[in-house]
Design a protein around this motif. Structure first.
Motif: not given
Ligand code: ATP
Ligand code: MG
Length: 446
Positions: A221, A229, A231, A369-372, A415, A417, A420
């Motif tokens: 990313r 939270r 990376l 948030e740990i999952a979406t 997905g 992380g 996380r």
């Molecule tokens: P956030 O809103 O916290 O930035 P996100 O909604 O952009 O996260 P998703 O695309 O839903 O992230 O990614 C699915 C999962 O991957 C997240 O729920 C989280 O556990 C993990 N994750 C997402 N982005 C990161 C990141 N930059 N670093 C570490 N883990 C991540």
């Protein structure tokens, strides 16, 4: 001569096996964790991957050559030692080793740049600069032993549940998400991007006939987030399953996964949990509460955290909700369902008759948030219309659009992380502690 040869062929044993070797001559190897010189007697505390070995050198019992060989011994040096295992009530393990031969394999520089005993705590950034040394601290190494076990439990869960493990490309021509978070790389003169999720491929493989797939792999990313939270490279746990009725089944899978991981952590990882001070603190979720976003926002508003119907949950809102469900349902976990269409990607399915919602969810653990996940829109025409609504043209996403034209079941996925999950499991203040060698906007080494 015979005796000498026998000694040379000794096989290395580890600290855990020492107790079973009383009165035998053995070979051990490891790092010097501590060294004490009391003039007439010298002590070495040697460490290997299984534990500690006390090596005792009474001047009267070992040869002069052996006694003198460790004169200038430094901590963290690597030694190979042959010696006699003696029962010793004073020693921590009940046995000590009286050496007949010591080989200094590698002498360590002194002092070390960080203190690994835990007495002097260095800044996280310094610890990360010297991560391989930081891991010689029992707390750090146990965290990564636990992470390895958690990863194993994730694999076991999916393999036991009929999912097929896949590995999909991380070098891609484009994603299906917005382009903003993509790292661009030079691919023989053409632009390529590091995958920000395996989304396309996991949907593709459901449609291939595999039906249920999972992948554990790197996710990139390009976000300039300076938070505890985020990376820029993390380990994603992704799954996708076909022939579902609704997103509820996807949540059932996530619930089963978290239950499985934590049950096995609790039952099998006592040593790590104790080292990390977590032995009394593992909650194994059975049924995770599921709360509709509308209800959540109502509660938030009543408590001074007003959000519009189109807003995503803020980190503060997630934190508040984490505390709320702990009090209300005695649960560290909560699923929030029905995220607004405005904050979800075009491929999330909308509920029947609700053009502003999605059949999606996030899993919040201890306020983070740990999952979406979501049910995906699998009907080509509707998908095309939804893409258009977000300003995208499905026909231009050739590889993605193909998937929906040759037989596609209703499906959904999620997905999570891993970093996380470890952050929350171990109650860490910063996700960087949970990963061996973190990558963030400022850090690209070591
Ligand atoms: P956030 O809103 O916290 O930035 P996100 O909604 O952009 O996260 P998703 O695309 O839903 O992230 O990614 C699915 C999962 O991957 C997240 O729920 C989280 O556990 C993990 N994750 C997402 N982005 C990161 C990141 N930059 N670093 C570490 N883990 C991540
Ligand atoms: Mg998310």
């Amino acid at each position: 001569m015979d005796k000498m040869e026998k000694k040379e062929t000794l096989k290395r044993i580890h600290a855990v096996d020492l107790l079973n070797c009383a009165d035998q001559v053995v070979k051990v190897s490891g790092w010097v964790e501590n060294y004490r010189d009391l003039k007439k007697i010298r002590f070495i505390q040697l460490k290997d991957r299984t534990g500690f070995i006390q090596v005792t050198l009474p001047q009267t019992e070992v040869s002069k050559e052996v006694f003198d060989s460790i004169q200038d011994l430094t901590k963290e040096s690597v030694l190979e030692i042959d010696g006699l295992v003696k029962k010793s009530p004073q020693a921590r393990l009940g046995v000590e080793l009286i050496p007949s031969k010591i080989q200094i394999v590698s002498k360590a520089k002194a002092p070390t740049p960080i203190d690994m005993s835990g007495k002097i705590v260095s800044d996280l950034s310094v610890r990360l600069d010297y991560r391989f040394l930081d891991l010689r601290n029992p707390k750090s190494i146990n965290l990564f032993k636990l992470r390895s076990r958690v990863l194993g439990f994730v694999v076991d869960f999916f393999e036991n549940s009929g999912f097929i493990g896949i590995n999909t490309p991380k070098l891609t021509s484009a994603g299906v998400e917005s382009g903003a978070e993509l790292f661009k790389v030079d691919y023989f003169g053409k632009p390529a991007y590091l995958a920000q999720s395996p989304q396309i491929y996991k949907q593709m493989m459901v449609c291939s006939g595999l039906e249920k797939v999972y992948e554990i792999g790197p996710v990139f990313r390009a976000e300039k987030s300076h938070t505890v939270r985020h990376l820029t490279e993390f380990t994603g746990i992704d799954f996708e399953q076909g022939f579902i009725e609704s997103e509820q089944e996807v949540m059932d899978t996530v619930e089963g996964l978290m239950h499985f991981i934590l049950k096995h952590v609790q039952e099998e990882c006592a040593e790590q949990l104790i080292a990390l001070g977590l032995d009394q603190k593992i909650e194994v979720p059975e049924k995770i509460p599921r709360m509709d976003m509308v209800e959540v926002k109502k509660l938030l508003a009543e408590n001074g955290l007003k959000l519009t119907a189109e807003d995503d949950l803020t980190p503060e809102a997630e934190k508040w909700l984490g505390d709320y469900v702990l009090k209300k349902f005695n649960s560290e976990f909560v699923f929030v369902t029905n995220y607004p269409w405005a904050v979800r990607p075009f491929y999330h399915m909308k509920p029947n008759g609700d053009s502003k919602g999605t059949k999606s969810f996030d899993l919040i653990w201890k306020g983070l948030e740990i999952a979406t996940g979501a049910q995906r829109e699998h009907r080509y025409d509707l998908l095309k219309a939804q893409a258009k609504e977000k300003g995208l043209n499905l026909d231009e996403m050739k590889d993605y659009s193909l998937i929906f034209q040759y037989g596609v079941p209703a499906h959904g996925g999620c997905g999570l992380g891993l970093d996380r999950i470890m952050e929350q499991l171990c109650n860490l203040d910063n996700i960087r502690e949970a990963i061996l060698l973190p990558r963030d906007p400022e850090r690209l080494t070591p």
